[in-house]
Design a protein around this motif. Sequence first.
Motif, short mmCIF file in Angstrom:
data_model
loop_
_atom_site.label_atom_id
_atom_site.label_comp_id
_atom_site.label_asym_id
_atom_site.label_seq_id
_atom_site.Cartn_x
_atom_site.Cartn_y
_atom_site.Cartn_z
N SER A 1 29.40 -53.15 -37.69
CA SER A 1 30.38 -54.24 -37.64
C SER A 1 29.72 -55.55 -37.24
N CYS B 1 27.41 -52.48 -43.39
CA CYS B 1 28.42 -53.16 -42.59
C CYS B 1 29.81 -52.91 -43.18
N LEU C 1 26.83 -59.21 -47.27
CA LEU C 1 27.49 -57.97 -46.82
C LEU C 1 28.10 -57.24 -48.02
#
Length: 616
Positions: A86, A164, A191
């Motif tokens: 995260s 992520c 990401l």
Amino acid sequence: MPKSSLKWDSLKYELQPWIKNAIEIMGFEHMTPVQASTIPMFAGNKDVVVDSVTGSGKTVAFVIPILEKIIHENAIRNVKKGHFHSLIISPTRELAKQIQSVINSFLEHYEHDNIKSQLLVGTNEHSIRDDVNRFLDDRPLILVGTPGRILDFIQFPNIKPQSCSMVVLDEADRLLDVSFVADVENILNLLPKQRRTGLFSATIDSAGSNIFKTGLRNPVKIKVNSKNNQAAPSSLKLNYCVVDPEYKLQQLLHILNKFKFKKCIVYFPTCISVTFFYGFIQHLQNNQKKDNLINEDLHIFSLHGKLQTTSRMKTLQSFTDTLNNSVLLTTDVAARGIDIPDVDLVIQLDPPNDTDLFLHRCGRTGRANRIGKALTFINRGREEDFIPFMEVKNVNLEEDSTMLNPELTTENCKEDTFYNLFKSWILHDRDRFDHAVKSYVAFIRYYSNHSASSIFRLQSFDYIGLAKMFGLFRLPRMPEITRNLKNADAVTFGDGWIVDPQTIDMDKFHYLDEKKEKKRLHDLANLQKIHDKKKLKFELKKKNMSWSNKTDTKESKTKRREKMALKRKAIEEELAKNDDSDSDHEEVTTDWKEEIMASKKRKHNDSGIQGSFDDL
Ligand SMILES: Nc1ncnc2c1ncn2[C@@H]1O[C@H](COP(=O)(O)OP(=O)(O)OP(=O)(O)O)[C@@H](O)[C@H]1O
């Protein structure tokens, strides 16, 4: 929302027992409305856009879903070395650190130590390489940081952002404004697209269509206003008082001296004004016994963005740890997100130049249903229109002048001993005068950038009152003042002097710093030696040219140089194209010469004597 639906048990999502335990130990009896709405969505499979008043518990509303997801997705096993689970992005280092400490306060109750977080903020103490090494050694699953540092970090070859699965933009509207949006977009592009995204803020609407730059997928919008549909929480009292600029500092000291509070945050417009006024207030404290202008038991701290990270963090910690009579002089660096529970008073010396920031500043008090008071100083006159202007934005401000000293108005106050004391402090060291002038100029610049420019107008500003507030005895030469100050001669001693020029000998006004003083004396002697009138005029002009004109000239010089370079390039290209056409060549050359002539002419016209003020 009825209170029963805010019981943690009624949450339509089964929390991990250790998270429940943590909540109980932290003393969170009920969920806040934003937590009740957000946790099931974000911990489920929804992207969220959360708009909820300041101090309503948004941090916990995204920290719990992240921790839940880490457990559910078995990230401890599945996330490999070099990967993370995260990412939380925050606009300031202070806020990033605070978010990390909320995460850690939950993790303290987790029986293992394999869920870790890492802070990624710019500091002089460790480099990105150090951050990367630490990341590879510690293998944190959660990263929290500021956009610039995060971007540098995830671009490192050893860092793999592909795993992520959750990203949070805290204070999302700020992260999506011009100063951060490019970095944020670059981060998000690195990401994976298959991830959960959460945007959180008390003023999210200001992000406008930029929220679509974040790659949200079918987001749920969660909006939590206060009871009476106001943009601020109902536990927060929003007050204003009308003051004359020249007495603002005295009024501030009066309030700090006379009223009881645990912690008070005072907002100044610029970093330089924080250091300047902090310096003077410290002087008052050191001479407290003699002058008695400030209470002995006040603990004053200063914090702004130009200080080193470590010093910023330490100051914030000391302010947090000092339980009573603690005062933080700061800028908007501490306007958003900062959560210090005992802040019961916020004072704004001026409304901020962005109206959203007004709510964020006020919202440092009156958090989580605690009572708080936010008092804003409004300059007498045109600025009073700020009140109806904010009403339209669902922000109701009530007048409260009871905290002010009624003696301190231009009408009532005839002899100003405070101003004289301030002035003599400045006259003790020319450095202080330079500092005052720079702060004053920075303030005018700040004021001229106000988003509500029809209310905060340079045309009707009290330049002399402001100069007195900064302890100045002579107005700096600025085009803004020359253009807008009407009847200057009637109120000053002429030539920018606010006090009788006979009383201050600028040639003897010295620096305490030896080097600076030596240079000043050297320059002064050189000036006295110049007998050539023209040269003297030129030197005086150089010495006295207004601060802002100096900058303007530099800027326009650079612009002109760039323009010339472009022109030169275009000509060269043209010449290359028309190598064999003499007439064309001639035409271009003429044009080029004309440009040089025009430029010389411009320079010549610019060189009229600009001013005779002896400031910077
Ligand atoms: N369920 C709860 N019950 C009581 N207090 C809570 C609860 N959840 C959070 N808090 C407390 O509320 C305070 C404000 O929380 P937080 O900083 O998350 O607010 P915020 O909504 O993010 O505010 P801002 O918009 O100013 O950033 C914190 O001190 C936090 O510990």
